[in-house]
Design an enzyme around this catalytic site. Structure first.
Site, mmCIF file in Angstrom:
data_model
loop_
_atom_site.group_PDB
_atom_site.id
_atom_site.type_symbol
_atom_site.label_atom_id
_atom_site.label_comp_id
_atom_site.label_asym_id
_atom_site.label_seq_id
_atom_site.Cartn_x
_atom_site.Cartn_y
_atom_site.Cartn_z
ATOM 1 C CG ASN A 149 0.183 0.999 4.793
ATOM 2 O OD1 ASN A 149 -0.376 1.568 5.720
ATOM 3 N ND2 ASN A 149 0.093 1.426 3.535
ATOM 4 N N PRO B 41 -3.776 2.824 14.604
ATOM 5 C CG PRO B 41 -2.894 3.517 12.593
ATOM 6 C CD PRO B 41 -3.418 2.309 13.286
ATOM 7 N N GLY C 150 0.830 -1.206 0.000
ATOM 8 C CA GLY C 150 0.000 0.000 0.000
ATOM 9 C C GLY C 150 0.859 1.249 0.000
ATOM 10 C CE1 TYR D 279 -10.580 -0.933 8.000
ATOM 11 C CE2 TYR D 279 -11.485 0.179 9.923
ATOM 12 C CZ TYR D 279 -10.430 -0.060 9.068
ATOM 13 O OH TYR D 279 -9.220 0.548 9.270
#
Length: 258
Positions: free
Chosen positions: A91, A187, A13, A157
């Site tokens: 990522n 995060p 990514g 998700y």
């Protein structure tokens, strides 16, 4: 602090957001970068920028991490100078939609599961054995605060990021007794293309996610990735939760005039 110079760092990514920021900070430190993404044009632009600015070599892989056979071929076909990957930064990931589970879009579900879980597994499976055999390596998985608790509309998700958390913990246990380290970074709100992807390109909707608050940036997360991977080899930062000052958890956000 250990030196990153000439270490081989593979970033998935890598064409935007956190991945792009990671590429920049590791390039500045003199690492050799393998940049992985689906968007070749963006990869080429980033590579050109990095090699002009920093003393770093860059190898590009146009690759969809959801395609296991393509991942296998890409990793097994790396040129000899690029085969001994020292750091893997998983990522690549995305969110699609905010539908209630019983109204969810099957295509959205499959894209999230195939990218966030299976893509991470494929990259890890094909790269970590080499780390174990060489007696060195570090895997950094970019998870999410969403993996700690579900929120309305986040069902699949959140489940996919909970899986990243469990996979990271399981991998750490399986690698016990080897020098290979595993870190998961979770995060909170980071202003990247994330929300625009979630809302299928609706830029206005995406912008409202970060309205009246100061979110994290891709550079903030890259800084933490770099910190974790440069600690002394006897130190492993297993799990790191990071949120903006304006965020307490997955659902509590303070909005104010900026």
């Amino acid at each position: 602090m250990i030196s990153i110079k000439d270490q081989i760092v593979l970033i998935t990514g890598a064409s935007s957001g956190i991945g792009e920021s990671c590429a920049k900070i590791f390039a500045e430190a003199g690492a050799k970068l393998i940049l992985v993404a689906r968007r070749q044009e963006k990869l080429e632009k980033l590579a050109d920028e990095l090699t002009k600015k920093f003393p770093s070599k860059v190898y590009l892989l146009k690759l969809d991490v959801r395609d296991r056979l393509a991942v296998e071929s890409a990793i097994n076909s790396l040129l000899e100078p690029w085969q001994n990957i020292d750091i893997l930064i998983n990522n690549a990931g995305l969110s699609r939609g905010l539908d209630k589970l019983h109204l969810g879009d099957f295509n959205d579900w499959e894209e999230m599961i195939d990218t966030n879980i299976k893509g991470l597994l494929y990259m890890t499976r094909y790269i970590v054995p080499g780390m174990v055999s060489r007696g060195r390596g570090h895997v950094v998985n970019i998870g999410s605060i969403a993996g700690r608790a579900a929120y309305p509309g986040g069902n699949v998700y959140c489940a996919s990021k909970a899986a990243v958390r469990a996979i990271s913990e399981g991998l750490k246990q399986d690698l016990l007794g080897t020098p290979v380290r595993v870190t998961e970074i979770q995060p909170g709100l980071v202003e990247t293309e994330f929300s625009e992807v979630r809302f299928h390109g609706d830029a206005e909707k995406a912008k409202n996610v970060y309205k009246d608050l100061t979110p994290l940036t891709g550079d903030d997360i890259a800084d933490l990735v770099f910190f974790c991977t440069t600690r002394s080899l006897h130190v492993n930062i297993s799990e790191l939760l990071v949120v903006p000052t304006d965020q307490a958890n997955g659902t509590m956000i303070h909005r104010h005039q900026i």
